[in-house]
Design an enzyme around this catalytic site. Structure first.
Site, PDB file in Angstrom:
ATOM      1  CB  CYS A  79      -0.964  -0.075   1.174  1.00 53.88           C
ATOM      2  SG  CYS A  79      -2.506   0.738   0.829  1.00 53.88           S
ATOM      3  CG  HIS A 169      -3.230  -3.234   4.192  1.00 54.89           C
ATOM      4  ND1 HIS A 169      -2.317  -2.655   5.049  1.00 54.89           N
ATOM      5  CD2 HIS A 169      -3.752  -2.220   3.473  1.00 54.89           C
ATOM      6  CE1 HIS A 169      -2.294  -1.348   4.859  1.00 54.89           C
ATOM      7  NE2 HIS A 169      -3.161  -1.052   3.913  1.00 54.89           N
ATOM      8  CD  GLU A 171      -0.570  -5.484   6.436  1.00 56.85           C
ATOM      9  OE1 GLU A 171      -0.399  -6.009   5.321  1.00 56.85           O
ATOM     10  OE2 GLU A 171      -0.897  -4.292   6.578  1.00 56.85           O
TER      11      GLU A 171
END
Ligand code: GLN
Length: 190
Positions: A79, A169, A171
């Site tokens: 990002c 994202h 994660e």
């Protein structure tokens, strides 16, 4: 295996949690001296690219990090991190590391679509979940950049040499495929 995670702003804790879960040693990069240690990989997390860019200059971390990337240390950029790598930002005059020959658009999905979830095929990894938060996308890439995933015709993942850049994202989702792939990139580079 020691991975440095840029920790000046944004979603860095989540990357550290995932990477530690997978057995990698992680260190937070908060000041210049942190960047000068021996690192096998670098994570540039999501957050706000303008703020991160300014902090990197103020903290004198910008040049050593750019050197690391140019010297081939594997990078996982998500990002805002993808924005930091871009050679060109089509809707912003600023550029940062500019180590990846591609043009990106910041906040490319507008206000209404600021955040959304999708699932798409990522080259060589199968289907993975993707969470987008006021995300950029890649408008175009130059020679040498491999497009790894597209959502609605927009490029959301690409790799150039040892730089892996994602609009979303990883994660924040359950899938660990991206981080496993990145750890392999770091191992292959040793
Ligand atoms: N909108 C942010 C930027 O332009 C990126 C958002 C994110 O990292 N989730 O830097």
């Amino acid at each position: 295996m020691k991975i440095g995670v840029l920790a000046v702003q944004g979603a860095f804790i989540e990357h550290i949690t995932v990477l530690r879960d997978l057995g990698a040693e992680c260190v937070e990069l908060r000041q210049k001296k942190d960047v000068l240690q021996d690192l096998d990989g670098l994570v540039l997390p999501g957050g706000e690219s303008t703020v991160q860019g300014k902090l990197l200059r103020d903290l004198d971390m910008f040049s050593p990090l750019k050197d690391m990337i140019e010297n081939g240390t594997p990078v996982l950029a998500t990002c805002a991190g993808l924005i930091l790598l871009a050679a060109k930002i089509s809707n912003d005059a600023k550029i940062y590391f500019a180590t990846m020959p591609m043009t990106v658009r910041r906040n490319a999905y507008g206000r209404q679509l600021g955040s959304f979830h999708a699932e798409a095929e990522l080259s060589g990894m199968g289907k993975i979940p993707m969470t987008f938060i006021r995300a950029p996308y890649i408008e175009s890439v130059e020679d040498g950049v491999d497009v790894l995933a597209q959502v609605d015709g927009k490029i959301v993942a690409a790799r150039y040499k040892n730089q892996l850049a994602l609009s979303f994202h990883p994660e924040l989702d359950e899938s660990r495929k991206i981080h496993k792939y990145f750890i392999k990139m770091c191992n292959d580079n040793k």
